[in-house]
Design a protein around this motif. Structure first.
Motif, PDB file in Angstrom:
ATOM      1  N   GLU A  50       0.841  -1.200   0.000  1.00 35.00           N
ATOM      2  CA  GLU A  50       0.000   0.000   0.000  1.00 35.00           C
ATOM      3  C   GLU A  50       0.876   1.250   0.000  1.00 35.00           C
TER       4      GLU A  50
ATOM      5  N   ILE B 226      -6.672   9.541   5.621  1.00 33.20           N
ATOM      6  CA  ILE B 226      -7.710   9.676   4.592  1.00 33.20           C
ATOM      7  C   ILE B 226      -9.048   9.639   5.311  1.00 33.20           C
TER       8      ILE B 226
ATOM      9  N   CYS C  80     -12.681  12.570   6.031  1.00 33.61           N
ATOM     10  CA  CYS C  80     -13.068  13.989   5.974  1.00 33.61           C
ATOM     11  C   CYS C  80     -12.004  14.859   6.650  1.00 33.61           C
ATOM     12  N   HIS C  81     -11.556  14.422   7.819  1.00 31.94           N
ATOM     13  CA  HIS C  81     -10.550  15.158   8.590  1.00 31.94           C
ATOM     14  C   HIS C  81      -9.337  15.514   7.753  1.00 31.94           C
TER      15      HIS C  81
ATOM     16  N   HIS D 240      -4.953   6.006   4.515  1.00 35.84           N
ATOM     17  CA  HIS D 240      -5.846   5.754   5.642  1.00 35.84           C
ATOM     18  C   HIS D 240      -5.126   5.003   6.769  1.00 35.84           C
TER      19      HIS D 240
ATOM     20  N   ASP E 192     -10.795   9.098  13.507  1.00 34.93           N
ATOM     21  CA  ASP E 192     -10.938   8.027  14.501  1.00 34.93           C
ATOM     22  C   ASP E 192     -10.934   6.668  13.812  1.00 34.93           C
ATOM     23  N   GLY E 193     -11.540   6.577  12.637  1.00 35.02           N
ATOM     24  CA  GLY E 193     -11.423   5.331  11.879  1.00 35.02           C
ATOM     25  C   GLY E 193      -9.959   5.093  11.553  1.00 35.02           C
ATOM     26  N   ASP E 194      -9.354   6.128  11.118  1.00 37.02           N
ATOM     27  CA  ASP E 194      -7.963   6.203  10.714  1.00 37.02           C
ATOM     28  C   ASP E 194      -6.983   5.781  11.827  1.00 37.02           C
TER      29      ASP E 194
ATOM     30  N   ASN F 135     -14.988  12.003  15.334  1.00 35.71           N
ATOM     31  CA  ASN F 135     -16.439  12.183  15.137  1.00 35.71           C
ATOM     32  C   ASN F 135     -17.197  10.895  15.423  1.00 35.71           C
TER      33      ASN F 135
ATOM     34  N   VAL G  23     -17.393   8.180  13.933  1.00 37.62           N
ATOM     35  CA  VAL G  23     -18.039   7.602  12.761  1.00 37.62           C
ATOM     36  C   VAL G  23     -17.065   7.738  11.599  1.00 37.62           C
TER      37      VAL G  23
ATOM     38  N   GLY H 167     -16.780   9.261   8.431  1.00 36.95           N
ATOM     39  CA  GLY H 167     -17.519  10.272   7.680  1.00 36.95           C
ATOM     40  C   GLY H 167     -17.438  10.023   6.181  1.00 36.95           C
ATOM     41  N   LEU H 168     -16.228  10.005   5.687  1.00 38.50           N
ATOM     42  CA  LEU H 168     -16.049  10.012   4.238  1.00 38.50           C
ATOM     43  C   LEU H 168     -16.668   8.794   3.564  1.00 38.50           C
ATOM     44  N   THR H 169     -16.687   7.658   4.260  1.00 37.55           N
ATOM     45  CA  THR H 169     -17.297   6.485   3.641  1.00 37.55           C
ATOM     46  C   THR H 169     -18.762   6.346   4.071  1.00 37.55           C
TER      47      THR H 169
ATOM     48  N   PRO I  85     -14.939  -0.850   5.122  1.00 40.40           N
ATOM     49  CA  PRO I  85     -15.535  -0.075   4.024  1.00 40.40           C
ATOM     50  C   PRO I  85     -14.500   0.539   3.098  1.00 40.40           C
TER      51      PRO I  85
ATOM     52  N   GLU J 131      -8.223  -4.144   7.097  1.00 39.42           N
ATOM     53  CA  GLU J 131      -8.295  -5.175   6.051  1.00 39.42           C
ATOM     54  C   GLU J 131      -7.417  -6.376   6.352  1.00 39.42           C
TER      55      GLU J 131
HETATM   56  C1  LIG Z   1      -6.776   0.879   3.425  1.00 43.92           C
HETATM   57  C2  LIG Z   1      -8.006   1.675   3.269  1.00 43.92           C
HETATM   58  N1  LIG Z   1      -9.162   1.157   3.678  1.00 43.92           N
HETATM   59  C3  LIG Z   1     -10.299   1.833   3.529  1.00 43.92           C
HETATM   60  C4  LIG Z   1     -10.293   3.071   2.938  1.00 43.92           C
HETATM   61  C5  LIG Z   1     -11.568   3.814   2.735  1.00 43.92           C
HETATM   62  N2  LIG Z   1     -11.740   4.875   3.663  1.00 43.92           N
HETATM   63  C6  LIG Z   1     -11.439   6.141   3.339  1.00 43.92           C
HETATM   64  S1  LIG Z   1     -11.773   7.209   4.559  1.00 43.92           S
HETATM   65  C7  LIG Z   1     -12.378   5.964   5.552  1.00 43.92           C
HETATM   66  C8  LIG Z   1     -12.971   6.194   6.889  1.00 43.92           C
HETATM   67  C9  LIG Z   1     -12.726   7.495   7.392  1.00 43.92           C
HETATM   68  O1  LIG Z   1     -13.155   7.528   8.722  1.00 43.92           O
HETATM   69  P1  LIG Z   1     -12.358   8.396   9.746  1.00 43.92           P
HETATM   70  O2  LIG Z   1     -10.939   8.001   9.754  1.00 43.92           O
HETATM   71  O3  LIG Z   1     -13.080   8.344  11.023  1.00 43.92           O
HETATM   72  O4  LIG Z   1     -12.396   9.844   9.094  1.00 43.92           O
HETATM   73  P2  LIG Z   1     -13.616  10.827   8.920  1.00 43.92           P
HETATM   74  O5  LIG Z   1     -14.057  10.720   7.504  1.00 43.92           O
HETATM   75  O6  LIG Z   1     -14.663  10.452   9.885  1.00 43.92           O
HETATM   76  O7  LIG Z   1     -13.003  12.161   9.212  1.00 43.92           O
HETATM   77  C10 LIG Z   1     -12.273   4.762   4.914  1.00 43.92           C
HETATM   78  C11 LIG Z   1     -12.709   3.498   5.519  1.00 43.92           C
HETATM   79  C12 LIG Z   1      -9.056   3.580   2.518  1.00 43.92           C
HETATM   80  N3  LIG Z   1      -8.943   4.752   1.926  1.00 43.92           N
HETATM   81  N4  LIG Z   1      -7.940   2.860   2.686  1.00 43.92           N
END
Ligand SMILES: Cc1ncc(C[n+]2csc(CCOP(=O)(O)OP(=O)(O)O)c2C)c(N)n1
Ligand SMILES: Cc1ncc(C[n+]2csc(CCOP(=O)(O)OP(=O)(O)O)c2C)c(N)n1
Ligand code: SF4
Ligand code: SF4
Ligand SMILES: [Mg+2]
Ligand SMILES: [Mg+2]
Lengths: 550, 283, 550, 283
Positions: A264, B50, B52-53, B69, B94-96, B122, B124, B126-128, C205, C233
């Motif tokens: 990646e 990656i 919204c943040h 991400h 937070d996903g990140d 957040n 959650v 957001g972007l997905t 996702p 993943e």
């Molecule tokens: C390896 C990988 N898996 C999944 C994604 C898809 N993806 C992009 S942003 C995101 C989630 C973002 O959530 P968060 O980190 O909470 O950021 P927010 O949008 O809430 O600011 C995902 C799953 C990606 N870009 N790369």
């Protein structure tokens, strides 16, 4: 002066690798060129280890299926290698553990008398070998004093006991070439990277490149290197890109499983154009496979890893000289064209030891990409004729430097516009072409044998060792593409012109180089493949070749 | 440098009401005041993941590495190792930072890498478009969990405290001023700074009311007291309905990774000489 | 009956996708076959979104570069799509936001009067469209009541207001085919997997397969599925293998960046022979690239990902029917031959909507691998003629079931013996051959156009939509290999026999299918490539083809 | 089933004196006693990573999934989800579970997945011949850090407690009986069980003397008391020279992931019918 081979074997933990290396140095000192193969299972203690040291007037890169001396620290060494023993073979063994006829030394007794630890059994048997081979005692003294880290005196004592218990048995004539350094492939890669301007090395240990990490960590201080071992390979790769973004010439090293985790980041490097070098040591796969055995089954993975399309350099050196040259060049080309570069090697090369005459002086000089002009108008992804954008690093006065994994504009700001997306793709394609041009004057293909022969043997990576020895004997011209991406198709076609019969030799099951050649319209008439984790021995390759050629 | 200078012309595409705006301006102002305090603006590097943040990288006119991400932290750690004079800030999601790349966060804390990590929490993705994250409350009905999640959130502050972070703080986008304060403090902190920012996601998890009701500023809390920090961190478990403290939970000075690594020593002689010397030893 | 296209556009967050789908259903109900393309940037609100709904008597899989209706909820919809507007195009717009001549509806006023929220503007403009297109009101009522999840009454009210403000403008003649279901490619894949026997789906996702996760999560209860979204993943892939080991037929879904993280697990699956299906949705790369735009640039990565060598199935469906069929087959073949299977799709297919006539009844039945006999003599990697070992799952009475990432013996115990390593490699090769044989009777290549033409167009994946429409018009036979690994070379050569001129059409820059074909000695005379993230439109492809063919 | 049955004929290649032998026999005996208590031997599944520890998969004659480096936990979680009747045990390494795959461990704790994770914590990478791990003491001179590491270890018990683990214990290979006890307890615990085993590595980090001196058994400790567990966990930071408690630090019963997920409900009708019904709705 003739050539000869020595096998030394014992249990994992007996220090067979170091013992082999000492023997290599003994033979090097008396005027030979050395190749050493070390065979060990993936465990720390208990299994059977052996090293074969081959000494010849000319450099060789493979073992033979017969040995002149066999130094047995355990019974397995004799039992498992009977096929290598000839009438002339001198057997030297630890009489306490091995039943054999030959020079039998009661090693534990000697150690006990000298108050030496068990691991010094090596020195004892090496002493016996030295005598049996007719090598002057002074040579052993010199080698020991140069290469033993500790306990020199005791080791010498123990060796002397072995020396005295043996007799001139099968005297090896001395040559007159001065001794060369003996390097592992990993060390050659490390020094080549250093030569190319390496600033930092990041890795998570994985056979067969762990020793590259250890080597660079060892020399880090004097070489002014940053060497870091983080939590896993994902971090390794992303750290390398952080370092590269900040202007540090960085390499990483791994093997297949770790490389998976780097893909990646590799694609990121393709997109954000931060240079990075990846040393990818192949071993027998798939998955964990046989970690300490060799293979050439990651070529296409290396060529295509990472989503999306971007230029990449893939080089597969076949010996330490090529490894040095192309590690230096890979780093420099990566920085010249801002592309990821892979050094695809394998266990045989990485962990083999070779006499090394340094090509340092002759490695072509390649400059970094042009530097940008600091200031508010700097754009990290400036569209240029050759696709290469001027480089600057953060901290440049008045300059904002943005790199981006999204499709971006020249300033590095995200865009999803169709036109900019095409432009940036075309920029990368141009960069790839520029890289191709940059390779024009470099030794991208190695050749040996009679270049006018109509029989051509094609091989890659460490297999070139056996091939360049056996091929010419059997009348082949031998062609080894060292650069595999961008594939030097034209030069390859030129090099193989007039071929009537082509054989491709590889250490994999699917014929990965052959698949690549097929893409360029090259068809092999026969293939010789091996996939049991062991490199080709000279006789084995000869027999396999004779089976398939007309 | 004027305030305007920090914002690029990139079109801003956060949803109206998104808490990211608040983080953006709080961060800008924190940077501005740090610059007034002597920080060189050219030395600032922003690393984003990656999500919204992460658009922060497009919107702030400073050096940036728009990463992938989950991977802000190793990139940032390495930039700081490469050049300890740089001031490295991560904007992570937070996903990140808590799902995809949690391990890196723990290791940066363990190493006390002198970077500042701002998590736009957040709660959650957001972007997905609205899936649960490690800090979503249990039962959260996101698009991957239409029947509600079957797990409790974890508490990132507790994990950071357990991992050895030397600066642990929380902010909230409903408290802009306080947020700017902890960000500034985090940037100034010598060592690993972790700031969990409770960020309103207007589209997928709008906790405005909850935060307006529950959030309060730490007062009389001794940030040097690790046990007190743990207790305070545990007051709210990201799930139940309890008071939510913001401010600096914990702060201590320990040697940083970069200090301990040191700048690689000047080489003795040229590279060629070094290579020749090493080869000599291999003879 | 003639065909027609409708474009509806607005801001991100306006619900353009759902509105487009409603329009699709309206046109489906009056007897058309539908294709809908949805174009949106990677953001939640604020950017420009649009959908193009194409309705024809026959199934189509691409858009045209002209529209009959344009429904504008913002000014961009007109400004950015001027090139699609013809004299005959009927413009319907929100007069409060758009300056245009046509049917202009004061949407905010209407919403206010009806007390409806902003998002219902869609219904209003759809009402106007319904009238302008001469679609009976009852059709709208039916479609709304079937497809709106909530607020039916208010939506109908608002739609009625729009309906009443328009007039029969450009009446679309009704067809007589009964309405088909309208499915996204993701849904077709999901249902195909279900048809193949899916037990569990694990995903993190990532566009363009997130909606597959959402869809399967939605139907999990009634389909008896386990659907799980873990931390990343890497966990996804390893969980899939844990589930597979325990006997659950499992699929995962991702896109390039996530797939990178799965490659180590993929190689593990190759080695430990636990079946798994990976849905790999391509998008514009490299790296993050343009997440919501399409591409076909991961073919070789899919073919070669993971260290070492092992057989794998790679299928690239071009439309939902193929997607259904081959998702079902992929799962079954994976379990028959104990290999990883990849379903390689792309944003166009995944997120496009299509009229769907289910091939469920005609999908060939493939059985699982033979079951083993429980008991102490069970060996997970029994060497068999076709390389396929009988399967058992933990919990089997008196049976020890060992899977292993190391090179192993038949019982699954680690070995580093050269002979066993070769045997296990050969077992995997035999399995690959068995898979190849298993594909012999399956529709591995799709064809259209005049099969005796000497002009051949080759394409793959969703690009087949545009190609199978334009190709035949221009006299091409169109060949779309659906299975890409093991590549059906013989069938391909047979299908292209008599070709004088071959054009390969792909949505990437490097010509990845062409590279694959080259390996089999197939050379294209021309290539048409596109890499801006947008799928080929019919006219565009036609023009590009006419440029390159003689 | 006799004792012999649990050991395969695979050649054992651990170094003489390696603590893994002790774990092997403790685990075997813990399993044996669980079987005596009614556990079905066919229902046991062992998941291992890659490292010296992982050879357990070859040596124990039970179902096993010899996985890859760092990935025991997601495999184990999934096996348990697939079939909650199985008894899933991980033998992981410290490099494996604390470095390469730390995130999975945190998430298994968070989810309370009903698996048992035994970490063979020799505080070194054994199989790759002696590099530092996250629990090596600071200054550790491994092959990747010849000048000594520049970071402190983290405390896995603290991290597990912060992550929500419902069973947290420590054992030591110098205390075989006690080790067997916590393993048995961990296997019996309904929920996520974490056992950090201080394992002597005879070849690369032989801490026999230290452990013999410092290790003591928890007594009078209330494993239901989270705060007490945290305090006890912090007593030794894997770095300094202080008493090292073994035993069960924390134990609580919470709903497990598998309980909350439930077995997927029986389908209404055949798959074909389900598909037809869904297609009908899409018309
Ligand atoms: C390896 C990988 N898996 C999944 C994604 C898809 N993806 C992009 S942003 C995101 C989630 C973002 O959530 P968060 O980190 O909470 O950021 P927010 O949008 O809430 O600011 C995902 C799953 C990606 N870009 N790369
Ligand atoms: C992805 C990956 N990276 C690296 C390796 C190489 N490797 C094998 S075992 C190991 C370390 C083992 O250390 P630990 O987990 O502590 O186990 P131990 O040998 O000490 O029991 C490493 C780095 C690998 N197999 N896979
Ligand atoms: S989806 Fe949420 S986090 Fe993302 S921009 Fe919109 S409001 Fe902000
Ligand atoms: S290296 Fe250490 S952990 Fe590995 S087998 Fe030897 S003593 Fe045990
Ligand atoms: Mg988020
Ligand atoms: Mg360890």
């Amino acid at each position: 002066m003739t050539e000869m081979s020595v096998l030394i074997g014992g249990r994992a933990g007996d220090g067979i690798n170091s013992a082999g290396l000492i023997i290599a140095h003994l033979l090097s000192r008396i005027g030979y060129r050395i190749y050493m193969y070390f065979d060990y299972p993936s465990l720390i203690k208990g299994g059977h280890n052996f090293a074969i040291i081959r000494a010849s007037p000319e450099m060789k890169g493979a073992c033979r299926r017969e040995v002149d001396f066999i130094l047995a620290l355990n019974q397995d060494t004799l039992d498992l290698h009977r096929d290598l023993v000839r009438d002339r073979t001198t057997v030297i063994c630890d009489s306490s553990r091995v039943k054999a006829t030959g020079i039998c030394i009661p090693i534990p007794g000697i150690l006990k008398e000298e108050g030496a630890p068990a691991v010094m059994g090596n020195s004892c048997i090496i002493g016996a070998f030295t005598r049996a081979a007719g090598i002057p005692w002074a040579v052993l003294e010199e080698v020991f004093s140069r290469h033993l880290r500790k306990g020199l005196e005791l080791n010498l004592k123990v060796a002397r006991r072995g020396y005295e218990m043996a007799s001139d048995h099968s005297v090896i004539p001395a040559g007159d070439s001065p001794a060369l350094p003996i390097l592992s492939g990993n060390e050659a890669i490390g020094l080549g990277l250093l030569h190319g301007g390496l600033d930092a090395y990041v890795a998570y240990p994985m056979t067969p490149t762990s020793n590259l990490l250890h080597f660079l960590a060892d020399i880090a201080d004097r070489a002014g290197l940053l060497v870091f071992h983080p939590e896993n390979e994902i971090a390794v790769m992303l750290m390398a890109l952080g370092l590269g973004y900040a202007g540090k010439k960085t390499a990483v090293g791994t093997s297949g499983g770790g490389f998976c985790l780097m893909t990646e980041g590799l694609s990121l490097a393709g997109a954000n154009e931060v240079p990075v070098v990846i040393v990818l040591g192949q071993r027998a796969g798939p998955s964990t496979g046989m970690p300490t055995y060799t293979g050439q089954s990651d070529l296409h993975f290396a060529l295509h890893a990472g989503q999306g399309e971007f230029p990449r350099l893939v080089v597969a050196p076949g010996d330490p000289k090529q490894a040095f040259t192309w590690s230096s060049l890979a780093l420099r080309l990566a920085w010249r064209y801002q592309v990821p570069a892979l050094i695809l090697c394998d266990k045989t090369l990485c962990e083999g030891y070779y006499s090394f005459s340094s090509p340092a002086a002759s490695v072509p000089r390649i400059d970094d990409a042009p530097a940008g002009t600091p200031g508010p108008s700097y754009r990290r992804y400036l569209l240029t004729d050759d696709g290469v954008s001027p480089l600057l690093f953060p901290g440049s006065p008045g300059t904002v430097i943005k790199v981006n994994s999204y499709t971006h504009d020249e300033a590095g700001i995200t865009t999803e516009a169709a036109e900019m997306a095409s432009l940036m793709t075309e920029k990368r394609i141009r960069k790839g072409k520029a890289l191709e041009n940059g390779l024009l004057d470099l030794p991208v293909i190695a050749q040996s044998g009679d270049t006018s022969s109509d029989k051509t043997l094609v091989c890659w990576g460490s297999t070139a060792g056996a091939c360049s020895e056996v091929g010419p004997e059997l009348g082949f011209r031998v062609i080894q593409p060292v650069v595999l991406s961008p594939f030097p198709a034209e030069k390859f076609l030129r090099a193989t012109r007039g071929t009537h019969e082509m054989v491709v030799v590889e250490e994999n099951a699917y014929g990965q180089l052959e698949m690549l050649l097929n893409r360029f319209g090259v068809r092999a008439d026969a293939s010789v493949r091996k996939y049991d984790g062991r490199p080709f021995a000279v006789e084995e390759l000869r027999a396999r070749l004779m089976e398939v050629v007309s | 440098m004027s305030a305007r200078d920090f914002i690029t012309d990139a079109q801003n595409t956060w949803c109206p009401g998104c808490g990211n705006f608040v983080i953006q301006f709080a961060l800008r102002d924190a940077i501005r005041s740090a610059i007034e305090g002597g920080l060189d603006p050219d030395s600032i590097v922003l690393v984003t993941g990656i999500g919204c943040h992460a658009k922060m990288a497009d919107y702030l006119n400073i050096n940036s590495f728009y990463s992938i991400h989950g991977r802000t932290v190793p990139v940032a750690t390495a930039i700081k190792m490469a050049d300890p004079d740089l001031q490295v800030i991560c904007c992570a999601g937070d996903g990140d930072a808590y799902a995809e790349g949690l391990d890196h966060l723990v290791f940066a804390a363990k190493r006390n890498s002198d970077i500042t990590v701002i998590v736009h929490n957040n709660r959650v993705y957001g972007l997905t478009t609205g899936q649960y994250t490690p800090t979503s409350p249990s039962g959260f009905r996101g698009r991957s969990t239409p029947g509600g999640t079957k797990e409790e959130p974890f508490n990132p502050l507790e994990i950071m405290l357990a991992s050895g972070a030397t600066f642990v703080a929380r902010g909230c986008t409903r408290k802009r001023k306080e947020l700017e304060g902890v960000i500034r403090e985090g940037i100034m902190h010598r060592g690993f700074s972790f700031i969990d920012v409770l960020q309103v996601c207007a589209s997928y998890f709008n906790q405005t009311d909850v935060y307006d009701r529950a959030v309060y500023s730490l007062e009389g809390h001794d940030a040097a007291d690790f046990d007190a920090a743990c207790r305070k961190a545990r007051e709210w478990d990201y799930n139940s309905d309890s008071p939510i403290a913001i401010g600096t939970f914990f702060r201590v000075i320990r040697p940083t990774l970069e200090e301990r690594l040191g700048v690689p020593r000047k080489k003795e002689g040229t590279t060629e000489e070094t290579i020749a010397r090493i080869l000599g030893e291999r003879k």
